[in-house]
Design an enzyme around this catalytic site. Structure first.
Site, mmCIF file in Angstrom:
data_model
loop_
_atom_site.group_PDB
_atom_site.id
_atom_site.type_symbol
_atom_site.label_atom_id
_atom_site.label_comp_id
_atom_site.label_asym_id
_atom_site.label_seq_id
_atom_site.Cartn_x
_atom_site.Cartn_y
_atom_site.Cartn_z
ATOM 1 C CD GLU A 94 -3.177 -1.000 2.022
ATOM 2 O OE1 GLU A 94 -3.165 -0.118 2.886
ATOM 3 O OE2 GLU A 94 -4.131 -1.805 1.889
ATOM 4 C CD GLU A 143 -3.807 -6.205 3.655
ATOM 5 O OE1 GLU A 143 -4.689 -5.451 4.089
ATOM 6 O OE2 GLU A 143 -2.587 -5.952 3.719
HETATM 7 C C1 BGP Z 1 -4.562 -2.429 4.999
HETATM 8 C C2 BGP Z 1 -3.223 -2.786 5.560
HETATM 9 C C3 BGP Z 1 -3.242 -3.776 6.669
HETATM 10 C C4 BGP Z 1 -4.468 -3.771 7.537
HETATM 11 C C5 BGP Z 1 -5.762 -3.483 6.800
HETATM 12 C C6 BGP Z 1 -6.930 -3.115 7.664
HETATM 13 O O1 BGP Z 1 -4.534 -1.093 4.670
HETATM 14 O O2 BGP Z 1 -2.365 -3.272 4.571
HETATM 15 O O3 BGP Z 1 -2.040 -3.663 7.365
HETATM 16 O O4 BGP Z 1 -4.290 -3.110 8.700
HETATM 17 O O5 BGP Z 1 -5.642 -2.487 5.837
HETATM 18 O O6 BGP Z 1 -6.820 -1.791 8.103
HETATM 19 P P1 BGP Z 1 -7.090 -1.401 9.596
HETATM 20 O O7 BGP Z 1 -6.179 -2.229 10.405
HETATM 21 O O8 BGP Z 1 -6.803 0.057 9.717
HETATM 22 O O9 BGP Z 1 -8.515 -1.721 9.830
#
Ligand code: BGP
Length: 447
Positions: free
Chosen positions: A158, A351
């Site tokens: 990201e 993800e």
């Molecule tokens: C993405 C990231 C992750 C993870 C996920 C959920 O942006 O790559 O590391 O954290 O989002 O986001 P959050 O933890 O803020 O809910």
């Protein structure tokens, strides 16, 4: 043909803990999480001390692959030390060996939001071009150490989120204009770093494939007013497709250069950069996808100063997590189609998952909504595959409960419950949730 990679995901700062153990240096993620929530990364899910137990859970789950990140500051504590930190190497060697022993492919992310504070303090991290060399040297170390065992690499997680987050880069500049300029300078250097590292992987690990992982929340216009349609189109181009275009085509799109120029931003371009950017074409695109958002034309305080033409609204047709992330499997189908139609590169869903506040009851968690989310989203993914999209893997975010990037430990994503809370880390015992068995079934039925 390679086997489809049914997988789960985590990242180093969110699960490992042991944030200063065995020589690891501090990272921007350690500082950011501490400031934000106070519960910090010092223990996280304590994965550093649960390698065998966690891999046994992965095995039981039936995944073919496990996506995790290597913490740069475990390998080079300051980011640019003369010597490798052997204890850090030993941890990842053990994890990779354990995975391979259990026929689980490692999918290794080289940088997941955790830039070593050493190079941030010394020269500003990615705001300086020096970070390109240091990141490339770190990547070379990883390719040399683990390139034989690892078939799937991801460069930077990201970057498109890091490009709008000063604290992820360790930037402390109060003046907005200067801050946005610094972020875009860092962003440019990360594109160079991404390309250098991709090319290096192709040279050193010819049997492996490598790509970036991009955050792609699909955007809908909030209404059919052409102003809203245009705002949604522009914002999606700016946030997601400009980065993917640069990775794939090795150049900034003209409209994007114009946009940055209008905002008074200059890029630190040096002679020969064109060739560097073109050198590292990804083999696949990692896509982090959670939800869709509705976009309205206009201005809103919450948007970054780089975006002054649009803001997000709730979509009345969708349900949401407590943190405002929507449930929209159809949006997932469209996202896959759009990415594939635009680049014709294989896609890995790096993800995808559902968050909620949860408590352990009778040694488990009945997380029906997460189970439904996984069923609906994998169904839409398979429909997209039947319609021609080349998806090579699907990683649930997340394998176990972990430190949310933005919201501490109370926002849980795991298929496995980790027994700790915001203030009490307890023993971080693991308990399988209902969704663990749902995903196990999805894998069994579709492998
Ligand atoms: C993405 C990231 C992750 C993870 C996920 C959920 O942006 O790559 O590391 O954290 O989002 O986001 P959050 O933890 O803020 O809910």
């Amino acid at each position: 043909m390679n086997e489809f990679l049914w997988a789960v995901s985590t990242s180093a700062f969110q699960v490992e803990g042991a944030y200063l153990e065995d020589g690891k240096g501090l990272t921007t993620a350690d500082i950011r999480c501490e400031k934000k929530k106070g519960c910090g990364t010092s223990v996280a899910s304590d994965s550093y001390h649960h390698v065998e137990e966690d891999v046994a859970l992965l095995k039981e789950l039936g995944v073919k692959a496990y996506r995790f990140s290597i913490s740069w500051a475990r390998i080079y504590p300051k980011g640019n030390d003369a010597d490798i930190n052997e204890a850090g190497v030993a941890y990842y060697r053990k994890l990779i060996q354990e995975l391979k022993k259990n026929q689980i492919e490692p999918i290794v992310t080289l940088l997941h939001f955790d830039v070593p504070m050493g190079i941030v303090e010394e020269y500003g991290g990615f705001v300086s071009r020096k970070a390109v060399d240091d990141f490339t040297r770190y990547a070379e170390t990883i390719f040399t150490l683990f390139g034989k065992e690892v078939k799937y690499f991801l460069t930077i997680n990201e970057q498109n989120v890091m490009s709008i987050s000063a604290n992820m880069q360790g930037i402390e500049e109060a003046d907005t204009k200067k801050r946005v300029q610094m972020l875009q300078t860092a962003n440019y250097h990360m594109y160079l770093a991404n390309a250098e590292v991709t090319a290096l992987c192709h040279k050193l690990c010819p049997h492996a494939i490598i790509g970036p992982a991009v955050s792609y929340p699909t955007l809908y216009p909030a209404t059919c007013d052409p102003q809203d349609v245009y705002a949604a189109y522009r914002l999606e181009e700016l946030m997601a497709f400009a980065p993917m275009d640069i990775y794939v085509h090795g150049e900034y799109p003209v409209w994007y250069l114009n946009y940055l120029k209008d905002k008074g931003i200059t890029l630190p371009i040096e002679e020969g950069d064109d060739e560097i950017l073109k050198r590292g074409k990804p083999d696949y695109l990692g896509v982090n996808w959670y939800c869709t958002n509705a976009v309205k034309a206009g201005t809103n305080e919450a948007m970054t100063s780089l975006v002054d033409f649009a803001y997000m609204q709730k979509n009345p047709h969708l349900s949401y997590t407590e943190w405002g992330w929507s449930y929209d499997p159809l949006g997932f189908y469209m996202a896959l189609r759009k990415c594939y139609d635009r680049y014709h590169l294989p896609v890995m869903i790096t993800e995808n998952g559902w968050s909620s506040r949860e408590e352990l009851v009778d040694q488990t968690v009945h997380d029906e909504k997460r189970s439904a989310y996984l069923i609906d989203h994998t169904n839409e993914m398979m429909r997209a595959m039947q319609d021609g999209v080349a998806v090579i893997g699907y990683c649930v975010w997340s394998f176990i409960d972990l430190m949310s990037s933005g919201d501490g430990f109370e926002k849980r994503y795991g298929l496995v419950y980790v027994d700790r809370n915001e203030t009490d880390v307890k023993e971080c015992k693991r308990y399988k949730k209902d969704s663990f068995y749902t995903y196990q079934r999805i894998i069994e039925e579709n492998s």
